[in-house]
Design a protein around this motif. Structure first.
Motif, short mmCIF file in Angstrom:
data_model
loop_
_atom_site.label_atom_id
_atom_site.label_comp_id
_atom_site.label_asym_id
_atom_site.label_seq_id
_atom_site.Cartn_x
_atom_site.Cartn_y
_atom_site.Cartn_z
N ALA A 184 64.32 104.43 97.72
CA ALA A 184 64.26 103.28 98.64
C ALA A 184 65.23 103.46 99.80
CB ALA A 184 64.56 101.99 97.88
N LEU A 185 66.42 103.96 99.49
CA LEU A 185 67.39 104.20 100.56
C LEU A 185 66.88 105.28 101.51
CD1 LEU A 185 70.24 103.57 101.70
CD2 LEU A 185 71.08 105.47 100.30
N ALA A 186 66.35 106.36 100.93
CA ALA A 186 65.86 107.47 101.76
C ALA A 186 64.72 107.02 102.67
CB ALA A 186 65.42 108.62 100.88
N ARG A 187 63.91 106.10 102.20
CA ARG A 187 62.80 105.60 103.02
C ARG A 187 63.27 104.59 104.06
NH1 ARG A 187 58.15 107.62 101.32
NH2 ARG A 187 57.94 108.30 99.14
N ALA A 188 64.46 104.02 103.85
CA ALA A 188 64.97 102.99 104.76
C ALA A 188 65.66 103.58 105.98
CB ALA A 188 65.92 102.07 104.03
N VAL A 189 66.05 104.85 105.90
CA VAL A 189 66.78 105.49 107.00
C VAL A 189 66.16 106.84 107.33
CG1 VAL A 189 68.97 104.34 106.47
CG2 VAL A 189 68.45 106.54 105.41
N SER A 190 66.48 107.33 108.53
CA SER A 190 66.00 108.66 108.93
C SER A 190 67.00 109.75 108.59
CB SER A 190 65.72 108.68 110.44
OG SER A 190 66.90 108.37 111.17
N ILE A 191 68.21 109.37 108.20
CA ILE A 191 69.25 110.34 107.83
C ILE A 191 68.88 110.97 106.48
CG2 ILE A 191 71.72 110.65 107.40
CD1 ILE A 191 72.08 107.85 108.81
N PRO A 192 69.02 112.29 106.32
CA PRO A 192 68.75 112.89 105.01
C PRO A 192 69.63 112.29 103.92
CG PRO A 192 68.93 114.58 106.72
CD PRO A 192 69.36 113.29 107.34
N VAL A 193 69.03 112.00 102.78
CA VAL A 193 69.75 111.39 101.66
C VAL A 193 69.84 112.37 100.50
CG1 VAL A 193 69.71 109.56 99.91
CG2 VAL A 193 69.17 109.02 102.30
N ILE A 194 71.06 112.53 99.97
CA ILE A 194 71.32 113.39 98.82
C ILE A 194 71.64 112.48 97.63
CG2 ILE A 194 72.85 115.17 97.87
CD1 ILE A 194 73.36 116.02 100.84
N ALA A 195 70.95 112.70 96.52
CA ALA A 195 71.13 111.87 95.32
C ALA A 195 72.29 112.38 94.49
CB ALA A 195 69.85 111.89 94.48
N SER A 196 73.07 111.44 93.95
CA SER A 196 74.20 111.80 93.10
C SER A 196 74.33 110.77 91.98
CB SER A 196 75.49 111.85 93.92
OG SER A 196 76.61 112.08 93.11
N GLY A 197 74.64 111.27 90.78
CA GLY A 197 74.87 110.38 89.66
C GLY A 197 73.75 110.38 88.66
N GLY A 198 74.02 110.92 87.48
CA GLY A 198 73.08 110.80 86.37
C GLY A 198 72.08 111.91 86.19
N VAL A 199 72.04 112.90 87.09
CA VAL A 199 71.07 113.99 86.95
C VAL A 199 71.36 114.74 85.65
CG1 VAL A 199 70.24 116.16 87.91
CG2 VAL A 199 70.70 114.23 89.42
N ALA A 200 70.41 114.69 84.71
CA ALA A 200 70.67 115.20 83.37
C ALA A 200 69.71 116.30 82.92
CB ALA A 200 70.60 114.05 82.36
N SER A 201 68.66 116.55 83.70
CA SER A 201 67.66 117.52 83.25
C SER A 201 66.89 118.07 84.44
CB SER A 201 66.67 116.84 82.30
OG SER A 201 65.90 115.86 83.00
N LEU A 202 66.18 119.16 84.18
CA LEU A 202 65.30 119.72 85.21
C LEU A 202 64.24 118.70 85.61
CD1 LEU A 202 64.39 122.05 86.99
CD2 LEU A 202 63.12 122.97 85.03
N ALA A 203 63.77 117.92 84.64
CA ALA A 203 62.77 116.89 84.93
C ALA A 203 63.31 115.87 85.94
CB ALA A 203 62.34 116.19 83.65
#
Length: 239
Positions: A184-203
């Motif tokens: 939702a954040l990435a769609r709200a802005v034109s700035i590239p968004v990098i996700a952080s927090g909770g990535v636990a698997s390849l899936a």
């Protein structure tokens, strides 16, 4: 989508926190430069560094460890934590950092973010750390009342290189990223968004990539624990 292996620094060691709590730190190694070299050897395109002590102190604390990493690897590195004035920004970029991440000052001194982004095009990112969509600063110890999306939108015209969006409740918990909020954040802005927090698997990585709008993802504990094989993940994301 770029995968950023994370090296979080506390007292000169590689650690991971649980939901940002300094008392809930797990030490994964006492040679951050060696860890950086291992990540680089696996083929990563970037490294994500955090000076955890610095985030609380408001100034760099783990500088020696960061400098050792920069001396050891050739891959570009971004750093957040305790970077709150132009002199610190200039100093780190002069020492070879590819990008600085401004978090607390993005709320408290947005003019500095704009000034830095103008002075160093492509080398300034904004770190937005939030609990339930509300931004927290000063090492996540202070809740601001500012909505993450509003803060991101305020920098649309500033020329920042990226937004690193951290869902604090997911960080270090190995429960999966908040894909919906990040998308939702990435769609709200034109700035590239990098996700952080909770990535636990390849899936998790594939799900973030498949949104089609998230530019990158940061992973720490899952790489240290072996839940994600870095080389395999990079190969999968390259396909």
């Amino acid at each position: 989508m770029i995968l950023y292996p994370a090296i979080d620094l506390k007292d000169g060691q590689c650690v991971r926190l649980l939901r940002g709590e300094m008392t809930a730190a797990t030490v994964f190694g006492d040679d951050p430069a060696a860890q950086a070299a291992a990540f680089a050897g696996a083929g990563c395109a970037w490294l994500h560094l955090v000076d955890l002590n610095g985030a609380f102190a408001g100034q760099p604390v783990n500088g020696a460890a960061v400098e050792a990493i920069l001396a050891r690897v050739k891959v570009p590195c971004q750093l957040g934590g305790g970077i709150r004035d132009m002199a610190t920004i200039e100093g780190w970029l002069a020492k070879g950092l590819a990008r600085v991440i401004l978090g607390t000052v993005a709320v408290e001194n947005p003019a500095l973010v704009r000034e830095a982004a103008r002075a160093f095009p492509g080398r300034v990112a904004v770190g937005i750390d939030a609990r339930k969509g509300v931004v927290a600063t000063k090492g996540w110890a202070h809740e601001t009342g500012v909505q993450a999306t509003d803060l991101a939108r305020s920098f649309e015209d500033a020329g920042v290189a990226a937004i690193i969006y951290t869902d604090i409740d997911r960080d270090g918990a190995m429960q999966g990223p908040n894909i919906a909020a990040t998308e939702a954040l990435a769609r709200a802005v034109s700035i590239p968004v990098i996700a952080s927090g909770g990535v636990a698997s390849l899936a998790d990585l594939i799900a973030l990539r498949d949104t089609g709008v998230i530019a990158g993802a940061i992973s720490g504990r899952a790489l240290y624990d072996g839940a994600i094989d870095l080389a395999a993940a990079l190969a999968a994301l390259a396909r």
